[in-house]
Every structure is written in structure tokens, then in C-alpha cells.
Motif scaffolding. Structure first.
Motif, PDB file in Angstrom:
ATOM      1  N   LEU A 279       0.868  -1.170   0.000  1.00 54.08           N
ATOM      2  CA  LEU A 279       0.000   0.000   0.000  1.00 54.08           C
ATOM      3  C   LEU A 279       0.905   1.221   0.000  1.00 54.08           C
ATOM      4  O   LEU A 279       1.704   1.409   0.922  1.00 54.08           O
ATOM      5  CB  LEU A 279      -0.906   0.001   1.238  1.00 54.08           C
ATOM      6  CG  LEU A 279      -1.805   1.222   1.428  1.00 54.08           C
ATOM      7  CD1 LEU A 279      -2.744   1.399   0.237  1.00 54.08           C
ATOM      8  CD2 LEU A 279      -2.602   1.101   2.717  1.00 54.08           C
ATOM      9  N   LEU A 280       0.801   2.023  -1.028  1.00 56.66           N
ATOM     10  CA  LEU A 280       1.694   3.165  -1.230  1.00 56.66           C
ATOM     11  C   LEU A 280       0.911   4.464  -1.207  1.00 56.66           C
ATOM     12  O   LEU A 280      -0.237   4.518  -1.661  1.00 56.66           O
ATOM     13  CB  LEU A 280       2.410   3.052  -2.580  1.00 56.66           C
ATOM     14  CG  LEU A 280       3.237   1.791  -2.835  1.00 56.66           C
ATOM     15  CD1 LEU A 280       3.533   1.656  -4.317  1.00 56.66           C
ATOM     16  CD2 LEU A 280       4.527   1.834  -2.030  1.00 56.66           C
ATOM     17  N   GLU A 281       1.558   5.509  -0.700  1.00 56.52           N
ATOM     18  CA  GLU A 281       0.942   6.836  -0.781  1.00 56.52           C
ATOM     19  C   GLU A 281       2.024   7.889  -0.956  1.00 56.52           C
ATOM     20  O   GLU A 281       3.028   7.897  -0.233  1.00 56.52           O
ATOM     21  CB  GLU A 281       0.116   7.136   0.467  1.00 56.52           C
ATOM     22  CG  GLU A 281      -0.652   8.460   0.365  1.00 56.52           C
ATOM     23  CD  GLU A 281      -1.759   8.559   1.388  1.00 56.52           C
ATOM     24  OE1 GLU A 281      -2.824   7.937   1.166  1.00 56.52           O
ATOM     25  OE2 GLU A 281      -1.552   9.220   2.417  1.00 56.52           O
ATOM     26  N   ILE A 282       1.804   8.764  -1.923  1.00 53.18           N
ATOM     27  CA  ILE A 282       2.672   9.921  -2.143  1.00 53.18           C
ATOM     28  C   ILE A 282       1.875  11.169  -1.818  1.00 53.18           C
ATOM     29  O   ILE A 282       0.724  11.313  -2.246  1.00 53.18           O
ATOM     30  CB  ILE A 282       3.182   9.982  -3.605  1.00 53.18           C
ATOM     31  CG1 ILE A 282       3.989   8.719  -3.935  1.00 53.18           C
ATOM     32  CG2 ILE A 282       4.023  11.219  -3.833  1.00 53.18           C
ATOM     33  CD1 ILE A 282       4.440   8.660  -5.382  1.00 53.18           C
ATOM     34  N   SER A 283       2.460  12.056  -1.040  1.00 53.34           N
ATOM     35  CA  SER A 283       1.800  13.305  -0.640  1.00 53.34           C
ATOM     36  C   SER A 283       2.587  14.485  -1.213  1.00 53.34           C
ATOM     37  O   SER A 283       3.826  14.474  -1.211  1.00 53.34           O
ATOM     38  CB  SER A 283       1.750  13.421   0.887  1.00 53.34           C
ATOM     39  OG  SER A 283       1.114  12.304   1.458  1.00 53.34           O
ATOM     40  N   ALA A 284       1.874  15.491  -1.672  1.00 56.20           N
ATOM     41  CA  ALA A 284       2.534  16.624  -2.309  1.00 56.20           C
ATOM     42  C   ALA A 284       2.038  17.942  -1.733  1.00 56.20           C
ATOM     43  O   ALA A 284       0.844  18.096  -1.448  1.00 56.20           O
ATOM     44  CB  ALA A 284       2.293  16.599  -3.817  1.00 56.20           C
ATOM     45  N   LEU A 285       2.945  18.889  -1.584  1.00 56.27           N
ATOM     46  CA  LEU A 285       2.587  20.241  -1.184  1.00 56.27           C
ATOM     47  C   LEU A 285       2.101  21.014  -2.404  1.00 56.27           C
ATOM     48  O   LEU A 285       2.248  20.581  -3.553  1.00 56.27           O
ATOM     49  CB  LEU A 285       3.788  20.942  -0.554  1.00 56.27           C
ATOM     50  CG  LEU A 285       4.433  20.246   0.647  1.00 56.27           C
ATOM     51  CD1 LEU A 285       5.600  21.067   1.163  1.00 56.27           C
ATOM     52  CD2 LEU A 285       3.419  19.982   1.744  1.00 56.27           C
ATOM     53  N   GLU A 286       1.547  22.174  -2.145  1.00 53.63           N
ATOM     54  CA  GLU A 286       1.058  23.037  -3.225  1.00 53.63           C
ATOM     55  C   GLU A 286       2.203  23.344  -4.192  1.00 53.63           C
ATOM     56  O   GLU A 286       3.293  23.734  -3.795  1.00 53.63           O
ATOM     57  CB  GLU A 286       0.507  24.332  -2.646  1.00 53.63           C
ATOM     58  CG  GLU A 286      -0.283  25.167  -3.634  1.00 53.63           C
ATOM     59  CD  GLU A 286      -1.605  24.511  -4.008  1.00 53.63           C
ATOM     60  OE1 GLU A 286      -1.936  24.520  -5.210  1.00 53.63           O
ATOM     61  OE2 GLU A 286      -2.292  24.005  -3.108  1.00 53.63           O
ATOM     62  N   GLY A 287       1.935  23.128  -5.481  1.00 50.15           N
ATOM     63  CA  GLY A 287       2.928  23.461  -6.503  1.00 50.15           C
ATOM     64  C   GLY A 287       3.923  22.363  -6.792  1.00 50.15           C
ATOM     65  O   GLY A 287       4.731  22.494  -7.716  1.00 50.15           O
TER      66      GLY A 287
END
Length: 468
Positions: A279-287
Motif C-alpha cells: 500500500l503506497l501513498e505519495i503526498s505533495a505540497l502546493e505546486g
């Protein structure tokens, strides 16, 4: 004046529970393995009341068992059998004392639940990263006192990494005011570190100043079917190379483990069947770069090269949460289906495949009728190796094997230079492991610290440090 009357006078009668029916839920651990009586359960509302209660218990020779949400897995927040003990619940210390957006900190009292801290961060347009299956019940003081880990340690670190300052009531009732929000303070010993992970044996955490982070703008999650842990580590390496610290979650589950989670999740279903899953998750900030694009690129290449069996990328926030629910329901599913001999071990990533193979070989060779249930946090090397009874049987049917199973599984981790308790702590249930696997130097240092801060042994007796 008796201790009970003194506590009632100091805290109020409704803050001192003495009837067995009122005490019952505080005296039994979450797994239902330990259930010992207390003199009373007390519910102070302020740090000053906690300090006064500690002084009164000391004067009357009673020991104190600090308790947060009582969600721990090693019976660290319930009484032992023997001495007079008072359970001190922090559930009424629930104030948010301060939110400093310039410093990105939040100061909260110990009884606030982890989920509430997360919600308060969202209100401030910030993010608090520690996340556990029990976050709706687990209280921040307990999370600190056990140095809890959870699903996002890979990117943000465990609870220790989130704590900037603490307020602590010491064994003599003195209040240590250490609620600093400083990132840099090189003035001697970092005293707060003594209390983080000490399971309430050195002092009682009543408030904390915690780090906040920029809000996550977008997330992308995927459930990936793999043949084995070796394939899983290959995919983990590829995605970490592409995403860096934006890879916030990487969980490994064998097929029996995730199927168990699915069976105990409302409308739970696996999108495909595979021997094991990531189970994978990538999180990104604005931009930042689109996390979905990163996942799709890496997983498409892996599918084309036969490095994974199948993959499903969440198409909505609902699907993302459904994937997480499958993983988070595993422990609850185990409990509902009769329990397991639970282990919380860790090795370096390079040794993970050998560890998984060794556990599977151990069960097949020595305990062939039992069912291994393996899942955990691949990114930081922490696996939960749980051994379930045969189908249709209960833990009572394998009671004679429990000690040997635990000895064997812990010994495997230690033989690979690992840990026999990666994130659950010691409590009452891992004391044999401490005695077996910690060096005499380690134990002597721990006992010296305990003697310095709690010479009478008043705080959380029978936990963390085995008797000499």
C-alpha cells in the motif's frame, strides 16, 4: 484521612471512581489479556490537580498507573498484580493551549486525542503527521509516552520527532515546565527525551508543544500486488527514488493479512488477489509535482517489466481512504477472530526478505498448524509478525505455545541485529524480551535513570524495566 477521601477532597468526588463497575474499563488492557484491580481511578482536570494527586498517593504509599486512551498493545497502561495502585486518567486534560502559526507549533494537553490534534492542525491550515489505527481514542500523552510510530514514520518520523517541549509531573509531585517551542536549545541535557517513550515510568506528561507542517495539497495512493517481499522492496526503492520524502506511506501485507482487514471493513473488498501487497501513498505540497503522475509512471513501468502482478490507483479520496481502511482493520480483525500471538519486530531494510523467509520457515517447520499473519511498515523495517491459532480454534488452544513462539520470533529479529519491539513498547508483556535481549549495561543505565527520577518506584510499576 484515607487516600480515597484525600483524593476526593482534592479532585472532587465525581473525579474519583471507586466502584468496580466504574473502574472496570480502565483496569483491562485493549487486547483483554491483563485485568488487575486498582484502588481507584482518578480523573484530574488540570496539571495542578495531577501534581496534587501524585503527592497524595506518595504520602499514602500508593503507586500510580498513568493512562491515556488505553489503546496500547503491551498492557503498559493498566495495573500489575500486587501493590496498591491508582489509575490516573488524563481524559479530562483536553485543552488546546496555544497555536503558533509563525513557529508552526501547537501546544496541547495530554488528554486530547490524536485525531483531535490532527483536526486542530487542519483548522490552522497545517498538518500533523502521526497517524494510527487507534487515533480516535489514543490520547496525545500516551502517544508521547510510548513514542508511537504509525503509518507515516517513513517521511515524518515517529512521535519523538514531533515533540519540541513537554510539561511533566515528576514522581514527587514537582511540575517540570519544559514547554519550549524552540528548534535549537543546546543548554545541557535534552530532558524531554527522558520522558518520550518511557511509558510513564519516569514522569507524567500533562502537556506538549508539537511540530506542525505545511498542509498536504494532494495525495495519490495505490494498492500493488506482488509475489513477495523482495518485489515489494524493489518497488519501494523505485518510488522512493522518484518521490523522495513525498513517499509518505509504504505498507507490506501478506494476502491473509489484508484479506482479514477486508473481512472486517464495511464494504471491504480487495480489488485483486495476490500473494502479497504494497500500500503506497505519495503526498505533495502546493505546486509540487503531481503525485498521481509519479505513481502511474513507476507502476506502469513495473507492470510492463513484470516486477509487479497488478496495481490499482485510487480514483478518488473515498477510494484512498478505503485502501487505508483495509490496512488499519487488520489488528481489529485479528482480535475479533480470536486473537494472535503478536510481535512487533524490526530489522534493516536489507534484511527484511531474510526475516520474512525465516518467520515463514519457522512456522511451517515448528508450528505447522498455526497461521502466520505478517504486515507492517516496509519503509522503516518494522513488521508485525502475528501468529494466529488454527481456523476454528482460539488462543486458549495454543496457550502452551505462546512463550515459545515469542521467544523464537524475537530471537530471529535479534539474530539479524534488529529490535524485538519496534513501536509498541515494553509495558508488562515484553519484560521477558527486555531481560533476554537487552545488555546488562543497557539495563543498568535504565535502572539508574529510574532510581534518579523515581527512587520509590511510584510511577507505573512493573513496566518497561525487568526486575533485577
Amino acid at each position: 484521612m484515607s487516600l480515597i477521601h484525600a483524593l476526593q477532597s482534592a479532585l472532587g468526588e465525581n473525579a474519583v471512581l471507586t466502584q468496580q463497575a466504574d473502574r472496570a474499563r480502565y483496569e483491562q488492557d485493549w487486547r483483554g489479556l491483563v485485568n488487575n484491580p486498582s484502588l481507584a481511578v482518578i480523573l484530574p482536570k488540570t496539571t495542578a490537580q495531577v501534581a496534587e494527586a501524585v503527592k497524595l498517593c506518595a504520602a499514602h504509599g500508593a503507586r500510580i498507573v498513568p493512562q491515556g486512551g488505553n489503546t496500547g498493545l503491551v498492557a503498559g497502561a493498566v495495573p500489575i498484580l500486587g501493590p496498591d495502585q491508582v489509575i490516573l486518567s488524563f481524559s479530562r486534560l483536553r485543552a488546546v493551549r496555544d497555536v503558533d502559526l509563525l513557529s508552526d507549533t501547537i501546544t496541547v494537553e495530554a488528554g486530547l486525542t490524536l485525531a483531535t490534534v490532527q483536526q486542530e492542525a487542519v483548522k490552522a491550515n497545517r498538518f500533523f503527521p502521526v497517524s494510527l489505527a487507534a487515533e480516535g481514542t489514543a490520547e496525545i500523552g500516551g502517544v508521547i509516552s510510548t513514542n508511537a510510530g504509525g503509518l507515516q514514520v517513513l517521511s515524518y518520523g515517529n512521535m519523538r520527532a514531533q515533540v519540541l517541549g513537554l510539561e511533566v509531573v515528576l514522581a514527587d509531585g514537582t511540575i517540570w515546565h519544559g514547554l519550549s517551542g524552540l528548534r535549537k536549545d543546546n543548554t545541557g541535557y535534552d530532558l524531554k527525551q527522558l520522558f518520550i517513550g518511557s511509558e510513564g515510568t519516569l514522569g507524567l506528561v500533562t502537556a506538549a508543544t508539537l511540530r506542525l507542517y505545511p498542509p498536504v495539497a494532494t495525495r495519490a495512493s495505490a494498492l500493488v500486488g506482488i509475489e513477495n517481499i523482495e518485489q515489494g522492496l524493489g518497488i519501494f526503492t523505485s518510488i522512493r527514488h522518484a518521490a523522495g520524502n513525498a513517499l509518505t506511506l509504504c505498507e507490506f501485507c501478506t494476502q491473509p493479512a489484508l484479506s482479514l482487514g477486508a473481512a472486517h471493513t464495511p464494504n471491504g473488498r480487495l480489488p485483486f488477489i495476490a500473494p502479497a501487497y504494497l500500500l503506497l501513498e505519495i503526498s505533495a505540497l502546493e505546486g509540487a509535482r503531481d503525485p498521481r503522475e509519479m505513481l502511474e509512471t513507476v507502476l506502469m513501468e513495473a507492470l510492463e517489466k513484470g516486477r509487479v502482478l497488478d496495481a490499482a490507483i485510487a480514483q478518488s479520496e473515498r477510494e484512498r481512504l478505503d485502501f487505508l481502511a483495509l490496512r488499519e482493520a487488520i489488528s481489529e480483525g485479528e482480535l475479533r477472530e480470536g486473537g494472535a500471538v503478536k510481535h512487533d519486530i524490526a530489522v534493516s531494510l536489507s534484511r527484511l526478505p531474510a526475516l520474512v523467509r525465516a518467520v515463514e520457515d519457522l512456522v511451517a517447520r515448528t508450528y505447522p498448524s498455526l497461521r502466520p499473519n505478517i504486515f507492517g511498515h516496509v519503509g522503516d523495517g518494522n513488521l508485525h509478525v502475528n501468529i494466529r491459532p488454527p481456523a476454528g480454534q482460539t488462543m486458549a488452544d495454543i496457550a502452551n505455545h505462546k512463550a515459545a513462539i515469542t521467544r523464537d520470533v524475537e530471537s530471529l529479529a535479534i539474530s539479524m541485529q534488529g529490535s524485538f519491539s519496534a513501536e509498541h513498547g515494553i509495558g508488562q508483556l515484553r519484560l521477558l524480551g527486555m531481560a533476554a535481549h537487552k545488555s546488562q549495561t543497557d539495563l543498568a543505565l535504565m535502572r539508574a535513570v529510574k532510581q534518579a527520577l523515581d527512587p520509590e518506584g511510584r510511577l507505573n510499576p512493573g513496566k518497561t524495566i525487568p526486575e533485577s
